[in-house]
Design a protein around this motif. Structure first.
Motif, short mmCIF file in Angstrom:
data_model
loop_
_atom_site.label_atom_id
_atom_site.label_comp_id
_atom_site.label_asym_id
_atom_site.label_seq_id
_atom_site.Cartn_x
_atom_site.Cartn_y
_atom_site.Cartn_z
N SER A 39 0.82 -1.20 0.00
CA SER A 39 0.00 0.00 0.00
C SER A 39 0.85 1.26 0.00
N ASP A 40 0.28 2.36 -0.50
CA ASP A 40 0.96 3.65 -0.50
C ASP A 40 1.24 4.11 0.93
N GLN A 41 0.33 3.80 1.84
CA GLN A 41 0.50 4.19 3.23
C GLN A 41 1.73 3.54 3.84
N MET A 42 1.94 2.25 3.56
CA MET A 42 3.12 1.57 4.06
C MET A 42 4.39 2.12 3.42
N ALA A 43 4.35 2.38 2.13
CA ALA A 43 5.51 2.92 1.43
C ALA A 43 5.92 4.27 2.00
N THR A 44 4.93 5.12 2.27
CA THR A 44 5.22 6.44 2.84
C THR A 44 5.84 6.31 4.23
N LEU A 104 7.53 3.68 5.52
CA LEU A 104 8.86 3.09 5.47
C LEU A 104 9.88 4.07 4.89
N ALA A 105 9.47 4.84 3.89
CA ALA A 105 10.41 5.76 3.24
C ALA A 105 10.77 6.94 4.14
N ASN A 106 9.83 7.36 5.00
CA ASN A 106 10.05 8.55 5.81
C ASN A 106 10.35 8.27 7.27
N ARG A 107 10.08 7.04 7.72
CA ARG A 107 10.41 6.58 9.07
C ARG A 107 10.21 7.66 10.14
N PRO A 108 8.96 8.08 10.38
CA PRO A 108 8.71 9.17 11.33
C PRO A 108 9.09 8.79 12.76
N ALA A 109 9.67 9.74 13.48
CA ALA A 109 9.92 9.60 14.91
C ALA A 109 8.60 9.94 15.60
N LEU A 110 7.80 8.90 15.85
CA LEU A 110 6.41 9.10 16.23
C LEU A 110 6.22 9.82 17.55
#
Length: 227
Positions: A116-121, A123-129
């Motif tokens: 999914s696009d959501q997963m790709a986003t 993984l690519a941006n790895r937010p510090a939640l």
């Protein structure tokens, strides 16, 4: 398990019957994936690991320590509860990659989510939640963890793996114990200063009780409780 669910479900029984509601396409694909699971283990080599696994492990040993490796997995061919090795042996997997894939190999729902696009986003941006949570993070928590939370648990602290989760559990237990001992009073100046040197009274002597032959992870604290 999936076969039993399909047999018990009125919607599943309605498949193929005129005038009856069909299961969603995603659900049908998931049930089809479950039916592809082998019916039993099948070993084709005289020993495990077999020759293909041995050759792969020998090559890998030049790059990492392989002494703990049992065989080399062929994850493209593994399905459901069964793992396939490089030699084509099929095993019923009770290990589940250290209990990290309890829903089975090549689970169609997880594969779809991974694409999914959501997963790709994510993984690519790895937010510090904890510092920069994403705009959809609260909704993701509501739709996932909060749907299966035990009664009384209304907060979430996500971690990357089981060792990290155990480390946080240890820390939470220490904090709770220290808070009970301290009561309502504020920290003293001595506690504030000594904690920076990791000595009492700011860092009191505490311990975790663990059992022999237990495994809690490979991080520093978790490994110290593994015997």
């Amino acid at each position: 398990m999936f076969r039993a669910l399909a047999a018990a479900s009125p919607s599943a029984r309605a498949l193929g019957q005129p005038g009856r509601r069909l299961l969603p396409a995603a659900t049908r694909r998931h049930l089809s994936w479950a039916r592809e699971e082998p019916s039993e283990p099948h070993v084709v080599t005289s020993a495990v690991p077999g020759p293909a696994s041995k050759a792969a492990l020998e090559k890998l040993s030049a790059l990492q320590d392989t002494r703990a490796a049992t065989f080399v997995g062929d994850y493209a061919k593994s399905t459901g509860n069964y793992i396939v090795d490089a030699d084509g042996n099929v095993f019923l997997d009770l290990y589940c990659q250290i209990a990290s894939i309890p829903v089975g190999y090549n689970n169609t729902a997880l594969i779809a989510a991974a694409k999914s696009d959501q997963m790709a986003t994510t993984l690519a941006n790895r937010p510090a939640l904890g510092v920069f949570p994403s705009t959809d993070w609260a909704q993701l928590l509501e739709d996932s963890f909060m749907r299966v939370r035990p009664p009384g648990m209304d907060m979430v602290f996500t971690t990357v793996h089981g060792s990290d989760a155990n480390e946080l559990a240890y820390k939470a237990a220490f904090l709770h114990y220290a808070r009970k001992r301290r009561g309502a009073r504020a920290f003293t100046q001595t506690e504030m200063e000594s904690v920076m040197d990791n000595i009492p009274p700011g860092s009191p002597e505490v311990a975790i009780l663990s059992f022999s032959a237990g495994f809690h992870g490979r991080t520093f604290g978790a490994l110290s409780t593994t015997r």
